[in-house]
Design an enzyme around this catalytic site. Structure first.
Site, PDB file in Angstrom:
ATOM      1  N   PHE A 221       0.964  -1.148   0.153  1.00 49.30           N
ATOM      2  CA  PHE A 221       0.010   0.021   0.007  1.00 49.30           C
ATOM      3  C   PHE A 221       0.721   0.968  -0.127  1.00 49.30           C
ATOM      4  O   PHE A 221       0.691   2.390   0.700  1.00 49.30           O
ATOM      5  CB  PHE A 221      -1.036  -0.051   1.118  1.00 49.30           C
ATOM      6  CG  PHE A 221      -1.644  -1.249   1.510  1.00 49.30           C
ATOM      7  CD1 PHE A 221      -2.920  -1.286   0.802  1.00 49.30           C
ATOM      8  CD2 PHE A 221      -1.283  -2.080   2.274  1.00 49.30           C
ATOM      9  CE1 PHE A 221      -3.590  -2.740   0.821  1.00 49.30           C
ATOM     10  CE2 PHE A 221      -2.039  -3.342   2.627  1.00 49.30           C
ATOM     11  CZ  PHE A 221      -3.154  -3.833   1.864  1.00 49.30           C
ATOM     12  N   CYS A 330      -5.036   2.597  10.429  1.00 44.73           N
ATOM     13  CA  CYS A 330      -5.260   4.112  10.739  1.00 44.73           C
ATOM     14  C   CYS A 330      -6.927   4.065  11.064  1.00 44.73           C
ATOM     15  O   CYS A 330      -7.669   5.250  10.841  1.00 44.73           O
ATOM     16  CB  CYS A 330      -4.970   5.117   9.281  1.00 44.73           C
ATOM     17  SG  CYS A 330      -5.769   4.422   7.994  1.00 44.73           S
TER      18      CYS A 330
END
Length: 386
Positions: A221, A330
């Site tokens: 990512f 997150c």
């Protein structure tokens, strides 16, 4: 007559505990329009403070002051000055960082990020949107930026019934801006990049990860390559995996800009790429997992936990003994204890034993407000495979 709101016992207790949010369901009386700065009163008439009021969001009140303290243009300027002074004291060795971090700077729903000579602003509530002119005026006087851009394309604006736009409010903002992080340089797209252009909250975690790196590195990512570039010098090779062809192209451009010849991009879905690498018997000394928020709502939590476990399991199977795993989340809805449990479950299934090197959160320019767990969203675990 000033705008006012009366809240019920639960809302009053929440305010007295220090949380800046009061929900629509806790309001009993309203004399205000959406976007007003309102006086907030407890059930028996005691003033709790002043707040930004929204008539559309579930978060109806965002407290600005406590007790009899008033909020006005001078108070707004004082808080902006305090936020700017704090970032100055941090001595950040970069030209891209956060200047104002919402509730943690007592300016709820306001985000201001610096990219070189350009400021990118987000006003994410009705009340802050109405104050935006004053915010821009103060920022313009204090910092004299080349340009100020609003990134009002965030989903939070839609929840407030506000238009989602991208607009230059002052000066000029070019399509790309050159920024520096220590001795690395990036080209940032402030108009279309993730968040306001870059993931600034991971800046310090990238350099912390680099201190443990060695051998081949895998950055999953990878977006524009923040982790990839920090890992490049201590690593023999960095393989950056990104599903977006546009982001992968920017990563390659920025790698060339920094003369990092050992950074290679792979465009593809991380879940598929990890499985393919395991089948091929590839091995890495450092692996970074920095996915987008898998759990954006509480309802999506079970599926998100499955996704976090899957990528950590696959990564551990191709991580060398003695290697470093950097695993991040997150998602606010995934608490730190829950995230640690998921990573440990992945380690059990991978027949791996892990030691915890560091538990980290977002960078210092994204401070956490004590007693407000919603501001402590980023988890970054640095782990060693024994």
């Amino acid at each position: 007559m000033s705008s006012s709101v009366v809240v019920g016992p639960r809302g009053a207790e929440r305010a007295e505990r220090g949380h800046p949010w009061i929900y629509q369901s806790d309001i009993t009386e309203i004399r205000a329009r959406g976007g007003d700065v309102v006086e907030v009163f407890a059930p028996r008439g005691r003033k709790l403070g002043e707040a930004l009021y929204s008539d559309r969001s579930q978060i109806a009140l965002r407290l600005l002051t406590r007790g009899e303290e008033r909020f006005d243009a001078a108070k707004l300027a004082d808080r902006l000055d305090a936020a700017l002074a704090f970032r100055e004291r941090l001595g950040i060795d970069a030209t891209a960082y956060r200047l104002v971090h919402g509730e943690a700077d007592r300016l709820p729903s306001l985000i201001v990020d610096r990219y070189g000579g350009v400021l990118v602003v987000q006003a994410l509530s009705q009340g802050m949107d109405r104050l935006l002119g004053d915010v821009v005026s103060v920022l313009g006087k204090r910092l004299t930026p080349a340009g100020i851009l609003t990134r009002h394309d965030a989903n939070a604006r839609a929840l407030e019934g506000l238009p989602q736009t991208i607009e230059v409010l002052r000066g000029t903002v070019p399509p790309t801006v050159a920024v520096r992080d220590r001795d690395l340089e990036y080209e940032v797209d402030p108009y279309h990049g993730q968040k306001t252009g870059l993931f600034l909250d991971q800046r310090e975690n990238r350099w912390a990860a680099a201190a443990y790196a060695g051998g081949r590195a895998l950055d999953c990512f990878s977006y524009d390559g923040g982790f990839s570039f920090a890992l490049a010098r201590p690593s023999t090779e960095v393989v950056a995996v990104e599903v977006s062809e546009q982001a992968a192209a920017r990563l390659a451009t920025n790698a060339n800009r920094n003369r990092l010849a050992n950074v290679r991009t792979v465009t593809g879905n991380v879940f598929d790429v990890l499985r393919d690498m395991e089948r091929r018997g590839e091995r890495f000394g450092t692996i970074v997992l920095d996915p987008p928020a898998f759990a954006k709502t509480r309802a999506s939590l079970p599926r998100a936990l499955g996704a976090y476990k899957e990528i950590n399991l696959r990564a551990l199977k191709i991580l060398d003994p003695g290697g470093t795993l950097v695993s991040c989340s997150c998602s606010y809805h995934v608490s730190e204890p829950l995230f640690l449990d998921v990573v440990q479950a992945a380690a059990r299934d991978a027949r791996a034993t892990l030691s915890l090197l560091e538990k980290r959160t977002q960078a210092r320019d994204h401070p956490v407000l004590l007693g407000v767990p919603e501001t402590n969203y980023l988890k970054c675990l640095l782990l060693r495979k024994l």
